[in-house]
Scaffold this motif. Sequence first.
Motif: not given
Length: 579
Positions: A227-247
């Motif tokens: 479950c934690m693995r899925l959760w980490h995966r999900f957050n990584d992807i979502s955060l990478s969207h944010c980071q793209k916007a910040y950049d």
Amino acid sequence: MKDSIRHLIQQALTRLTADGVLPAGLSPAIQVENTKDKTHGDFASNIAMMLAKPAGMKPRDLAEKLIAALPADADISKVEIAGPGFLNFYQNTQALAARLDALLADDKLGVRKAGSAQRVVIDLSSPNLAKEMHVGHLRSTIIGDAVARVLEFLGDEVIRQNHVGDWGTQFGMLLAFMEANPAAAESELADLEGFYRAAKKCFDDSPEFAERARELVVQLQAGEAECMRLWHRFNDISLSHCQKAYDRLGVKLSPADVKGESAYNAELPGIIDALRDKGLLSESNGAQCVFMDEFKNAEGNPLPVIVQKAGGGYLYSTTDLAAMRYRSQQLKADRVLYFVDQRQALHFQMAFEVARRAGFVHDGMQLEHMGFGTMNGADGRPFKTRDGGTVKLIDLLDEAEERAYSLVKGKNPDLGEDELRQIAHAVGIGAVKYADLSKHRTSDYSFNFELMLSFEGNTAPYLLYAYTRVASVFRKLGKSFAEVDGSLDLQAPHEIELAGKLAQFAEVLNGVAEKGVPHLLCAYLYDLAGLFSSFYEHCPILAAEDPATQQSRLRLAALTGRTLKQGLELLGLQTLERM
Ligand code: ARG
């Protein structure tokens, strides 16, 4: 300058109080303003009018006594009484010129913090990872970034904290969807919003899916590995969207600044225990709450801060208490600024008070909610797409750049494609950011492409263009801003007025830092650009009457260029040498 005039007035008041002219115990807020019409001096104060009544004197008579009691100051050439009793201060232009010469010799343009340097935590951006970052988080990101830059420039130590929403029951639903559609998950996550909608549909339509989602919430809370693995995966992807916007926005935020809600999970039981030990907890309908006398609803009933639900779950407030304790005890912050929607004002007032009572934060720590208004569409209604959906940040930025592209191409058709794209990026993104920054933080704000991309008025295109005009003077000469020798000699009224503005940069930045309001810097740069433009029109630089005048005017232009560039950079705008 305004501060030093305030200080002079304060000394005069003290003297008049000692002499018995003023009654003891007065402590007025001394106001000093820039005058609009410089033939009546450069700064004005209404202090004599404010104090006439308690002093039992006519304002003009008191003004006269005040002038007599003012200490002499090299920066002031004379003080006059005007109208009903205003004090008008004229600055000494020689002293002003010398001050600006000193700014020119300083990398930081004479900017120093008025108080002592602090360690400041800035809580900014903080989107919820379950969904795609939307325009609501744009304001927090842009305003928080600008204030962070200003504080850093003033010498504060800034710690950015991106308090993302990465925990909560909605993750059960998202993880259940990922689990059920392992292949689809990766590709669909590219569009988080669509992913969320699809998951929500399953949750609403299928009782088995809903049951699985609830199980996964329990497993997630228990830290179950898959479950934690899925959760980490999900957050990584979502955060990478944010980071793209910040950049893309050119915002100084990196993955290292993320400290999400989940980071405090282990602290939450201890927060409840600590509140209980302090005698602050009461139970209400099975939930653990803190009640404080000063917080009541419209009917006069006490309002709770709920810190633990009847089922044992923790809440947004509990996490914020843990975050405050961490920022006080671990980060040792002197000041914490929260750039969060104004609608959370009550949440923060109450959470700050609980934290103080519980001793989670040290006594001197300043906690400030820097709220901002809602972002509306051009029609003044909440910002939505034509079909009523939430507007995605990325779509908005794409449109801004496209519009800027046509605009710049229209004005300057000879530019090469690469340069055009680069300019369109700076202008489009700059316009979106500047439109937001230039409004008072707490007002609601209407997003309007036409206004923000106009070359007239207080806009990014106007300011970026103003900067290129200064830059072009130096390009023609083949010189840089640093290559101007000689010294300033202020003669023409347009020179003096521009110089007076240039001398105020440090004061303005200190104002931005104190109240967290970047619009002060925008207004300043806009005024500065306007004054430069009249100076440029009235005082020839390259065709100046003699070399000394040319030197002096070039120095003024160089300082204007550097101040505009530095100011725009502090707002997070990228300047262009030509456009
Ligand atoms: N994630 C929250 C929201 O979108 C904002 C969090 C702001 N920061 C905080 N420390 N509460 O509403």
